[in-house]
Design an enzyme around this catalytic site. Structure first.
Site, short mmCIF file in Angstrom:
data_model
loop_
_atom_site.label_atom_id
_atom_site.label_comp_id
_atom_site.label_asym_id
_atom_site.label_seq_id
_atom_site.Cartn_x
_atom_site.Cartn_y
_atom_site.Cartn_z
N ASN A 91 17.57 66.51 -15.92
CA ASN A 91 18.65 67.05 -16.75
C ASN A 91 19.97 66.30 -16.59
OD1 ASN A 91 20.25 69.49 -18.05
ND2 ASN A 91 21.13 69.19 -16.00
N SER A 145 17.62 65.51 -26.76
CA SER A 145 18.76 65.88 -27.60
C SER A 145 18.33 65.79 -29.05
CB SER A 145 19.89 64.88 -27.33
OG SER A 145 20.93 65.00 -28.28
N TYR A 160 24.61 56.72 -25.93
CA TYR A 160 24.04 58.05 -25.71
C TYR A 160 22.82 58.26 -26.60
CZ TYR A 160 23.82 63.10 -24.95
OH TYR A 160 23.40 64.36 -24.60
N SER A 163 20.00 56.24 -25.27
CA SER A 163 19.43 56.82 -24.04
C SER A 163 18.53 57.99 -24.36
CB SER A 163 20.54 57.23 -23.07
OG SER A 163 21.23 58.40 -23.49
N1 LIG Z 1 25.80 70.14 -23.89
C1 LIG Z 1 25.16 69.70 -24.97
O1 LIG Z 1 25.56 69.98 -26.12
C2 LIG Z 1 23.92 68.88 -24.81
C3 LIG Z 1 23.14 68.64 -25.96
C4 LIG Z 1 21.98 67.88 -25.83
C5 LIG Z 1 21.61 67.38 -24.60
N2 LIG Z 1 22.39 67.63 -23.51
C6 LIG Z 1 21.95 67.08 -22.24
O2 LIG Z 1 21.80 68.13 -21.31
C7 LIG Z 1 21.97 67.61 -19.99
C8 LIG Z 1 22.95 68.46 -19.23
O3 LIG Z 1 24.19 68.41 -19.90
P1 LIG Z 1 25.34 69.52 -19.76
O4 LIG Z 1 25.90 69.69 -21.12
O5 LIG Z 1 24.82 70.69 -19.02
O6 LIG Z 1 26.40 68.67 -18.91
P2 LIG Z 1 27.33 69.05 -17.66
O7 LIG Z 1 28.34 67.97 -17.63
O8 LIG Z 1 27.79 70.47 -17.75
O9 LIG Z 1 26.34 68.92 -16.41
C9 LIG Z 1 25.78 67.68 -16.05
C10 LIG Z 1 25.55 67.67 -14.56
O10 LIG Z 1 24.92 66.43 -14.23
C11 LIG Z 1 25.53 65.91 -13.07
N3 LIG Z 1 25.42 64.47 -13.03
C12 LIG Z 1 26.06 63.58 -13.82
N4 LIG Z 1 25.75 62.33 -13.46
C13 LIG Z 1 24.91 62.42 -12.41
C14 LIG Z 1 24.26 61.48 -11.58
N5 LIG Z 1 24.45 60.17 -11.75
N6 LIG Z 1 23.44 61.93 -10.59
C15 LIG Z 1 23.27 63.24 -10.40
N7 LIG Z 1 23.87 64.20 -11.13
C16 LIG Z 1 24.69 63.79 -12.13
C17 LIG Z 1 27.00 66.36 -13.16
O11 LIG Z 1 27.63 66.34 -11.88
C18 LIG Z 1 26.84 67.75 -13.72
O12 LIG Z 1 26.71 68.73 -12.71
C19 LIG Z 1 22.41 66.15 -20.17
O13 LIG Z 1 21.28 65.31 -20.04
C20 LIG Z 1 22.91 66.11 -21.60
O14 LIG Z 1 22.83 64.83 -22.15
C21 LIG Z 1 23.53 68.37 -23.59
#
Ligand SMILES: NC(=O)c1ccc[n+]([C@@H]2O[C@H](COP(=O)([O-])OP(=O)(O)OC[C@H]3O[C@@H](n4cnc5c(N)ncnc54)[C@H](O)[C@@H]3O)[C@@H](O)[C@H]2O)c1
Length: 256
Positions: A91, A145, A160, A163
């Site tokens: 994640n 995503s 992004y 990825s």
């Molecule tokens: N929020 C959205 O709208 C959305 C939509 C589609 C996909 N996503 C994906 O969901 C996932 C989670 O996103 P989120 O919105 O909860 O983000 P967020 O920023 O709230 O949480 C992401 C977490 O990942 C950790 N992280 C970042 N880089 C890291 C690394 N190198 N090693 C270990 N931990 C690391 C951060 O410290 C954080 O705790 C991501 O892959 C994001 O691309 C999010």
């Protein structure tokens, strides 16, 4: 009462915030022991504490998913503490909304950083836990995503989108290769989920948020809790014949 993930050991990367935090808490509620992995050690520790405070079993491990040796060490540490891992949620992710035609040095740096975390990070962690996952006939859930399929033109970056296309490709490739070992590999495709990841973008672009919502049949943004059900389903025996797929949890965005 039997729970859906009783006896499982789960790893959730990026479990310190947003979607990963919600999944970690949801898995613990369903009986799994959870290793919260995050580069932000304090945030990961908070999630693990919330689980143990609620009577569940959890540890936190500070790891940067771009650090291959660190991922390998974490795999040993987690199996020693909780047992062999049977559920892995890839994640952890970052986003920077840099236009491709912008400042060359900035675009190049963001390209490298985003692919390192969002794509190579999935490789590093999955590879580190591969032996454990094969031994347990485990389940891998990758967070993709809408941008696993299309580029969304609210300020966003080519890196992004690239990825997240890669994450879906890796999901399919690993499902094909590991199916014979009984390892299932699936993805979840969240839509716009309100988390710290996109707070600045949401706050700075209310018109774009409105456009996204107008394109979303359910008419609202998602919450991290909206991703928990699909994540439990894919990790559980309810999904025993599901592999190589992606469950969209996007309010219907991609269907219209
Ligand atoms: N929020 C959205 O709208 C959305 C939509 C589609 C996909 N996503 C994906 O969901 C996932 C989670 O996103 P989120 O919105 O909860 O983000 P967020 O920023 O709230 O949480 C992401 C977490 O990942 C950790 N992280 C970042 N880089 C890291 C690394 N190198 N090693 C270990 N931990 C690391 C951060 O410290 C954080 O705790 C991501 O892959 C994001 O691309 C999010």
């Amino acid at each position: 009462m039997t729970k859906l993930l009783d006896g499982h050991v789960a790893v959730v990367t990026g479990g310190g915030s947003g979607i990963g935090e919600a999944i970690a808490l949801g898995y613990a509620e369903q009986g799994a022991s959870v290793a919260v992995v995050d580069v932000n050690e304090a945030a990961g520790a908070d999630t693990a504490k919330a689980i143990t405070d609620a009577g569940g079993k959890a540890i936190s491990v500070g790891v940067d998913v771009t650090d291959r040796a660190g991922c390998n060490a974490a795999a040993e540490k987690i199996s020693a503490a909780l047992g062999e891992v049977s559920i892995l949620v890839n994640n952890a992710g970052i986003n920077r909304r840099t236009p491709f035609s912008g400042d060359k040095a900035e675009v190049a740096k963001d390209w490298d950083d985003i692919l390192e975390v969002n794509l190579k990070g999935v490789f590093n962690v999955t590879h580190a836990f591969l032996d454990q996952l094969r031994a347990t006939k485990g389940r891998v859930i990758n967070i993709g995503s809408i941008q696993s399929f299309v580029h969304v033109r609210w300020p966003n970056s080519a890196a992004y989108t690239t990825s997240k296309h890669g994450v879906l490709g890796m999901t399919r490739a690993l499902a094909a290769e590991l199916g014979k070992d009984g390892v299932r590999v699936n993805a979840i495709g969240p839509g716009l989920i309100e988390t710290p990841l996109n707070k600045a973008a949401r706050d700075g672009n209310p018109d774009m948020v409105q456009k996204v919502l107008e394109h979303t049949p359910l008419g609202r943004a998602g919450k991290p809790s909206d991703i928990v059900g699909p994540a439990i389903f894919l990790a559980s025996d309810l999904a025993s014949y599901v592999t190589g797929g992606i469950v969209m949890a996007d309010g219907g965005f991609r269907s219209i």
